[in-house]
Design an enzyme around this catalytic site. Sequence first.
Site, mmCIF file in Angstrom:
data_model
loop_
_atom_site.group_PDB
_atom_site.id
_atom_site.type_symbol
_atom_site.label_atom_id
_atom_site.label_comp_id
_atom_site.label_asym_id
_atom_site.label_seq_id
_atom_site.Cartn_x
_atom_site.Cartn_y
_atom_site.Cartn_z
ATOM 1 N N CYS A 212 39.682 47.306 43.933
ATOM 2 C CA CYS A 212 40.650 47.760 44.725
ATOM 3 C C CYS A 212 40.212 49.265 45.487
ATOM 4 O O CYS A 212 40.441 49.207 46.561
ATOM 5 C CB CYS A 212 41.990 47.996 44.128
ATOM 6 S SG CYS A 212 41.901 47.820 42.162
ATOM 7 N N ARG A 241 32.662 44.024 33.198
ATOM 8 C CA ARG A 241 33.743 44.894 32.295
ATOM 9 C C ARG A 241 33.061 44.783 31.046
ATOM 10 O O ARG A 241 32.683 43.686 30.464
ATOM 11 C CB ARG A 241 35.254 44.407 32.312
ATOM 12 C CG ARG A 241 35.872 44.742 33.428
ATOM 13 C CD ARG A 241 37.312 44.198 33.705
ATOM 14 N NE ARG A 241 37.950 44.337 35.034
ATOM 15 C CZ ARG A 241 38.879 44.036 35.368
ATOM 16 N NH1 ARG A 241 39.721 43.192 34.727
ATOM 17 N NH2 ARG A 241 39.326 44.026 36.657
ATOM 18 N N HIS A 263 44.159 42.511 48.290
ATOM 19 C CA HIS A 263 44.940 43.503 48.347
ATOM 20 C C HIS A 263 45.807 43.524 49.651
ATOM 21 O O HIS A 263 45.519 43.380 50.817
ATOM 22 C CB HIS A 263 44.271 44.884 48.155
ATOM 23 C CG HIS A 263 43.755 44.971 46.962
ATOM 24 N ND1 HIS A 263 42.101 44.645 46.663
ATOM 25 C CD2 HIS A 263 44.057 45.274 45.574
ATOM 26 C CE1 HIS A 263 41.898 44.854 45.213
ATOM 27 N NE2 HIS A 263 43.058 45.100 44.783
ATOM 28 N N LYS A 343 54.558 43.339 37.378
ATOM 29 C CA LYS A 343 53.852 42.391 37.950
ATOM 30 C C LYS A 343 54.449 41.036 37.687
ATOM 31 O O LYS A 343 55.321 41.022 36.649
ATOM 32 C CB LYS A 343 52.267 42.498 37.332
ATOM 33 C CG LYS A 343 52.277 42.255 35.731
ATOM 34 C CD LYS A 343 50.927 42.255 35.277
ATOM 35 C CE LYS A 343 50.844 41.957 33.663
ATOM 36 N NZ LYS A 343 49.552 41.646 33.145
ATOM 37 N N HIS A 389 48.494 43.870 44.818
ATOM 38 C CA HIS A 389 47.090 43.462 43.964
ATOM 39 C C HIS A 389 47.271 41.997 43.661
ATOM 40 O O HIS A 389 48.477 41.709 42.994
ATOM 41 C CB HIS A 389 46.491 44.067 42.775
ATOM 42 C CG HIS A 389 46.476 45.500 42.720
ATOM 43 N ND1 HIS A 389 44.983 46.223 42.826
ATOM 44 C CD2 HIS A 389 47.304 46.498 43.039
ATOM 45 C CE1 HIS A 389 45.379 47.232 42.634
ATOM 46 N NE2 HIS A 389 46.594 47.545 42.786
#
Length: 514
Positions: A212, A241, A263, A343, A389
Site C-alpha cells: 500500500c 512477512r 488499491h 472489512k 484495499h
Amino acid sequence: MGEIVKKNLPIEKKEMTRDQAIQLFQQKGEKFKVEIIQDIPASEAITCFQHGEWLDLCKGPHVERTGEIKAFKLLSSASAYWRGDEKRDRLQRIYGTAFTSQKDLEEFLERRKQAEARDHRKLGKELDLFSTMEELGPGLILWHPKGARIRKSIEDFWRESHVKGGYEIVYTPHIANRDLWKTSGHLDFYQDSMYSPMDLDGQDYQLKPMNCPFHIQIFKTQLRSYRDFPLRWAELGTVYRYERSGVLHGLLRVRGFTQDDAHIFCRDDQLESEVAQVLDFTFSMMKTFGFSDFEVYLSTRPEKFVGTDANWEHATSALKQALESRKIKYEIDPGEGVFYGPKIDVKIRDVIGRAWQCSTIQVDFNLPNRFELEYVSDDGTRKQPIMVHRALLGSLERFFGVLVEHYAGLFPTWLAPVQARIISISEKVVPYVETILEKLKAQGVRAEADVSNEKLGSKIRSAELQKVPYMIICGQKEADQGKVSVRSKKKGDLGVMVVEDFISLITSEITNKN
RNA sequence: GCCACGGUAGCUCAGUGGUAGAGCAACUGAUUCGUAAUCAGUAGGUCGAGAGUUCGAUUCUCUCUCGUGGCUCCA
C-alpha cells in the site's frame, strides 16, 4: 477405553452448586477446573457427569451408557496453552473420536484419507509443482516449471480481468526506506512480523511487508482532482512477512508471497458502489476458478484501532449497503476488523466442503490521513480521498494451494501444466507424433510427447498419474489415416478423430476456461 | 515462539552400537507392443548438520536445522 465400554456403565448427570463444585475440584487438585467454574455465570447450572469411579466437570451432553460407543480411535495428541494464552501453563491435549459402529469409524477414516490424498504438499511433490527446502529457509517457495505454468495462467487471466475491470497495473520495488512504514503506522502494529532493516548508505531500508505505501506514493506524485476518481491500481506484489516458525504450512502459510493487491482511491460518494463492484468482481473471478459456494463476513471495529467513530460508522455502513445492494447473505464478525478500518472477507468452499479465506475488501481512512493524501474537490477545496484495499485471490501461493486441493491436482484444461500428452505406440510412428506435437504447440496448447520405449498401458498410466487432461494416442492406424485417438482423463476413450477436430475441442475448452 | 513426534537413495519406506537394504524412478540393453505398470542389467547414500560418550555412532546424549500435528498469531 475398551474395558469401560465393555462394562456398559451408565453415564449420570449431576448438578451441583458453585460452592460444592469448587470444593470438589479443589480437593482433586484441579486448579483449571476451579477456574472454569468461577467463570461460569451465576445463572447457569454447574453439571458433572459420572460413570463408574470417574467424575468430571462437563456441560454435556453425553451418551447414556458407555456401551453405546462401538468404535473409537485416538487421532493425535498435541500441547495447548491453558485458555490459548502462551504465557500460561501448557496442557497435553489428546484428540480422539468415537462412533456407534465400526463402519462409521471406517468411513470417517476413509474421508480423512481422501483429504490426505489431495493435500497440496503431497501433490506438489508428485506433480512436480513446487518445493521448499532447508537450504533456502522455511516458508520460501520454489515454483517449478509446471507449477509456474499454472501460476502464469492464473496471472494472465488475473491481469486481463483487471484491465477489463477498469484497473491499471502498477509495479513497485521489494524494498524501500523504512520511514515509509513509520509514516504508515505499520511499524507500530506489526514490527514483530517485519524483517530487520538493512543499512544502505546510513539509511534504514525495509523488505516490504505490504504494497500500500508504494501505491500511495504514486498517488502523491500529482495533484489529484475529484474528476480522476476512482483510481484503481493493481499489482501482483511480492511481500515478506516474518511468520513464527510453528505456523508455517506448505503454501498456505509462508514467509514470502505474492498478493493480488489493489488499491482504490475514491470519493466518499463512490465508496459504496466501488465496494459493490469489487464484490461482483470477486464472485465472477472465483466462479471461473471453479468455486461457487461462499461465506461472507463483515468485520467491525477491533479493540485496537485508529480513526474517529464517525469514520468507522460511515465505512461500516458503506460496506453493509454494498452487501445489501447485491443481496449477499453475510455474517457480522464483531471486532475482527483491521486497525485502520472495517472489512469484508469472503471465504470460498472447496469441493469437499472446506472453507478457505481468500478475498478481502478493506476500507482505510488511516493511510490517507497519515500520508496526508488530498484531492481538489468540485468546490475547489482540498479533501481527503478514501482508500479501499482489496485482494481477490489473497496470496497466489495460498490460492494455488487451495486450487490444488480443490481439484485434487486434476486441473481444468486451461490451468493444467500439460494439457495434452501425445503417446506413440511404436517407434515407427515417432515422426507422426512429432508433427502432431508441432500442430498443437502452434495453437498454443501446452503439449508434450511421450515417445519412450514403453508399452502403451504404461504410458497411459504415467499420464494418468500426472493427471494430464488429454492423452493423444498415435499408432500405425492413426498415422495411416492422418488421425489421432483421444483419451480424456475424465471421460475415458473419446475415439478417433482428425487432429483439427481435437485442436478445436481442446482450444475451445481452454479459451472458455471450462 | 511453545509442546509432542519425525528427517535413511530422486520418491515411498525397511533396518542396525561393528559405516546400510527393498520397490518405484534414473541409466544401459533386449522387446516395437492398442487404452492404468514388458524383461534383464547398471549406477545411486558423509543415514538432516555439528559436538559429546565409546575401541568404534546412522544407531546413545546434547545443540542446531528442516518438517509434521496442535496452541497462539495472520496488516
